[in-house]
Design a protein around this motif. Structure first.
Motif, PDB file in Angstrom:
ATOM      1  N   ALA A 205       0.855  -1.191   0.000  1.00 21.57           N
ATOM      2  CA  ALA A 205       0.000   0.000   0.000  1.00 21.57           C
ATOM      3  C   ALA A 205       0.885   1.233   0.000  1.00 21.57           C
ATOM      4  O   ALA A 205       1.933   1.256   0.658  1.00 21.57           O
ATOM      5  CB  ALA A 205      -0.902   0.005   1.227  1.00 21.57           C
ATOM      6  N   ASN A 206       0.463   2.248  -0.729  1.00 24.09           N
ATOM      7  CA  ASN A 206       1.206   3.505  -0.799  1.00 24.09           C
ATOM      8  C   ASN A 206       0.419   4.557  -0.027  1.00 24.09           C
ATOM      9  O   ASN A 206      -0.643   4.992  -0.472  1.00 24.09           O
ATOM     10  CB  ASN A 206       1.375   3.925  -2.263  1.00 24.09           C
ATOM     11  CG  ASN A 206       2.461   4.950  -2.455  1.00 24.09           C
ATOM     12  OD1 ASN A 206       3.461   4.951  -1.738  1.00 24.09           O
ATOM     13  ND2 ASN A 206       2.299   5.822  -3.428  1.00 24.09           N
ATOM     14  N   VAL A 207       0.932   4.939   1.135  1.00 25.30           N
ATOM     15  CA  VAL A 207       0.197   5.825   2.035  1.00 25.30           C
ATOM     16  C   VAL A 207       0.756   7.239   1.885  1.00 25.30           C
ATOM     17  O   VAL A 207       1.752   7.597   2.516  1.00 25.30           O
ATOM     18  CB  VAL A 207       0.294   5.337   3.491  1.00 25.30           C
ATOM     19  CG1 VAL A 207      -0.612   6.184   4.388  1.00 25.30           C
ATOM     20  CG2 VAL A 207      -0.079   3.865   3.595  1.00 25.30           C
ATOM     21  N   LEU A 208       0.119   8.002   1.040  1.00 23.76           N
ATOM     22  CA  LEU A 208       0.569   9.370   0.755  1.00 23.76           C
ATOM     23  C   LEU A 208      -0.402  10.358   1.385  1.00 23.76           C
ATOM     24  O   LEU A 208      -1.550  10.486   0.933  1.00 23.76           O
ATOM     25  CB  LEU A 208       0.653   9.594  -0.761  1.00 23.76           C
ATOM     26  CG  LEU A 208       0.986  11.003  -1.242  1.00 23.76           C
ATOM     27  CD1 LEU A 208       2.321  11.464  -0.686  1.00 23.76           C
ATOM     28  CD2 LEU A 208       0.989  11.063  -2.764  1.00 23.76           C
ATOM     29  N   GLU A 209       0.045  11.029   2.419  1.00 19.90           N
ATOM     30  CA  GLU A 209      -0.798  12.024   3.069  1.00 19.90           C
ATOM     31  C   GLU A 209      -1.175  13.115   2.063  1.00 19.90           C
ATOM     32  O   GLU A 209      -0.305  13.739   1.452  1.00 19.90           O
ATOM     33  CB  GLU A 209      -0.061  12.643   4.254  1.00 19.90           C
ATOM     34  CG  GLU A 209       0.250  11.671   5.387  1.00 19.90           C
ATOM     35  CD  GLU A 209       1.588  10.955   5.254  1.00 19.90           C
ATOM     36  OE1 GLU A 209       2.013  10.304   6.228  1.00 19.90           O
ATOM     37  OE2 GLU A 209       2.201  11.036   4.164  1.00 19.90           O
ATOM     38  N   GLY A 210      -2.494  13.317   1.871  1.00 24.33           N
ATOM     39  CA  GLY A 210      -2.967  14.286   0.896  1.00 24.33           C
ATOM     40  C   GLY A 210      -3.158  13.721  -0.493  1.00 24.33           C
ATOM     41  O   GLY A 210      -3.571  14.443  -1.406  1.00 24.33           O
ATOM     42  N   GLY A 211      -2.876  12.427  -0.671  1.00 21.29           N
ATOM     43  CA  GLY A 211      -3.029  11.786  -1.977  1.00 21.29           C
ATOM     44  C   GLY A 211      -4.430  11.254  -2.204  1.00 21.29           C
ATOM     45  O   GLY A 211      -5.369  11.559  -1.454  1.00 21.29           O
ATOM     46  N   GLN A 212      -4.590  10.429  -3.233  1.00 21.21           N
ATOM     47  CA  GLN A 212      -5.904   9.936  -3.634  1.00 21.21           C
ATOM     48  C   GLN A 212      -6.360   8.718  -2.843  1.00 21.21           C
ATOM     49  O   GLN A 212      -7.551   8.424  -2.791  1.00 21.21           O
ATOM     50  CB  GLN A 212      -5.873   9.595  -5.130  1.00 21.21           C
ATOM     51  CG  GLN A 212      -5.608  10.794  -6.029  1.00 21.21           C
ATOM     52  CD  GLN A 212      -5.442  10.401  -7.487  1.00 21.21           C
ATOM     53  OE1 GLN A 212      -5.215   9.238  -7.813  1.00 21.21           O
ATOM     54  NE2 GLN A 212      -5.551  11.381  -8.368  1.00 21.21           N
ATOM     55  N   THR A 213      -5.426   8.010  -2.213  1.00 17.40           N
ATOM     56  CA  THR A 213      -5.761   6.794  -1.477  1.00 17.40           C
ATOM     57  C   THR A 213      -6.046   7.124  -0.014  1.00 17.40           C
ATOM     58  O   THR A 213      -5.319   7.927   0.583  1.00 17.40           O
ATOM     59  CB  THR A 213      -4.592   5.787  -1.561  1.00 17.40           C
ATOM     60  OG1 THR A 213      -4.354   5.471  -2.938  1.00 17.40           O
ATOM     61  CG2 THR A 213      -4.904   4.516  -0.805  1.00 17.40           C
ATOM     62  N   PRO A 214      -7.089   6.533   0.579  1.00 14.49           N
ATOM     63  CA  PRO A 214      -7.374   6.803   1.987  1.00 14.49           C
ATOM     64  C   PRO A 214      -6.178   6.472   2.882  1.00 14.49           C
ATOM     65  O   PRO A 214      -5.492   5.470   2.669  1.00 14.49           O
ATOM     66  CB  PRO A 214      -8.554   5.861   2.292  1.00 14.49           C
ATOM     67  CG  PRO A 214      -9.178   5.586   0.970  1.00 14.49           C
ATOM     68  CD  PRO A 214      -8.066   5.600  -0.031  1.00 14.49           C
ATOM     69  N   VAL A 215      -5.933   7.330   3.856  1.00 16.82           N
ATOM     70  CA  VAL A 215      -4.870   7.090   4.829  1.00 16.82           C
ATOM     71  C   VAL A 215      -5.481   6.338   6.009  1.00 16.82           C
ATOM     72  O   VAL A 215      -6.233   6.907   6.800  1.00 16.82           O
ATOM     73  CB  VAL A 215      -4.231   8.417   5.293  1.00 16.82           C
ATOM     74  CG1 VAL A 215      -3.189   8.152   6.377  1.00 16.82           C
ATOM     75  CG2 VAL A 215      -3.609   9.149   4.108  1.00 16.82           C
ATOM     76  N   LEU A 216      -5.166   5.054   6.091  1.00 21.27           N
ATOM     77  CA  LEU A 216      -5.745   4.181   7.107  1.00 21.27           C
ATOM     78  C   LEU A 216      -4.714   3.847   8.179  1.00 21.27           C
ATOM     79  O   LEU A 216      -3.511   4.006   7.982  1.00 21.27           O
ATOM     80  CB  LEU A 216      -6.250   2.887   6.459  1.00 21.27           C
ATOM     81  CG  LEU A 216      -7.243   3.043   5.301  1.00 21.27           C
ATOM     82  CD1 LEU A 216      -7.604   1.675   4.734  1.00 21.27           C
ATOM     83  CD2 LEU A 216      -8.498   3.777   5.764  1.00 21.27           C
TER      84      LEU A 216
END
Length: 289
Positions: A205-216
């Protein structure tokens, strides 16, 4: 164990590996000092750090490889490296994989974007056709035969072609021999669950704060089924925020002590104490101040 062997052993564990991404040797050293068991050289962050330019294919293969060597020399934890699109055709992909393997990287990421690539959460990205995408991964797997470097196969097909196409591509990457699968930029938690339920082997998983994927949370990512949670810009964003803040304070001649790392701690983390302790065994070096 070799770096690839260490990474394979880590991925065999039934857990989520939290992976802060580095951009140079010092940031990688800090990741290791904080107790994390692997790191990834983010292409976005490395481009910003090394050439002060966005991750839009401007940094060359040689520059990226040199950055990876510097990072690898500074840490003992496995380093996963961004191999971009492979920097050309299938034969370029082979050379890219071999170069990162010789540099001591545990894994190399090869993606299906159209060159020049873009950050997965920025506008304008596109992917190559299926045949070319599969040739890249096939070439990467062929190139690692002797050295056993892991292949992290990434697809950005979700952006223009939908989640189903992205999952189909990733499934084929696994069939071709990719070790870790990375479907970039799912838009919802449901999409993230679909990725993990549909694909075999370790997923990232790519966790990018402010990106398109939810930050879980880490617990949620583990429950969904991810083996690795990469944080590509967390360190760089924190460093840039701190630097711009202290520069503003310096310009205004404001107090800075509270936001600066203590000089003794700074020297220790960079390695001065270790250097002097080791150099004491050598008479001439040990006399250096």
């Amino acid at each position: 164990m070799t770096p690839p062997q260490t990474l394979r052993a880590l991925l065999a564990q039934d857990k989520l590996h939290v992976m802060p991404c580095c951009f140079d040797a010092l940031s990688a050293r800090l990741v290791q000092q904080a107790g994390f068991d692997m790191t990834f050289m983010s292409g976005f962050a490395a481009s910003a750090s090394r050439i002060g330019a966005p991750d839009l294919g401007l940094m060359s293969y040689g520059e990226v490889l040199d950055s990876a060597r510097n990072i690898r020399d500074a840490v003992s934890i496995p380093l996963l490296a961004d191999g971009d699109t492979g920097y050309g055709n299938a034969m370029n992909v082979r050379r890219t994989v071999q170069g990162f393997s010789r540099a001591g990287c545990a894994a190399v990421m090869i993606e299906d974007q159209l060159a020049p690539k873009r950050c997965g959460h920025t506008p304008g990205k596109a992917v190559v056709g299926r045949d070319e995408a599969f040739d890249r991964i096939r070439a990467a797997v062929d190139a690692r035969a002797d050295d056993d470097i892991l292949i992290l196969a990434r697809t950005d097909a979700r952006h223009d072609h939908g989640l189903a196409e992205a999952i189909d591509r990733a499934a084929r990457f696994h069939e071709l021999g990719a070790d870790i699968l990375f479907v970039e930029a799912p838009r919802t938690e449901a999409e993230m669950r679909s990725i993990c339920a549909s694909l075999p082997g370790p997923k990232m998983a790519n966790v990018l704060e402010g990106g398109q994927t939810p930050v879980l949370s880490h617990a949620a990512l583990r429950d969904i089924g991810f083996a690795i949670a990469a944080y590509p810009l967390t360190l760089m964003a924190a460093a840039m925020q701190a630097m711009t803040g202290v520069l503003a304070a310096l310009a205004q001649d404001s107090p800075r002590d509270e936001v600066l790392m203590d000089f003794t701690e700074l020297r220790r983390r960079i390695g001065f104490d270790t250097y002097y302790a080791d150099s004491a065994a050598y008479a001439s070096t040990g006399r250096n101040p």
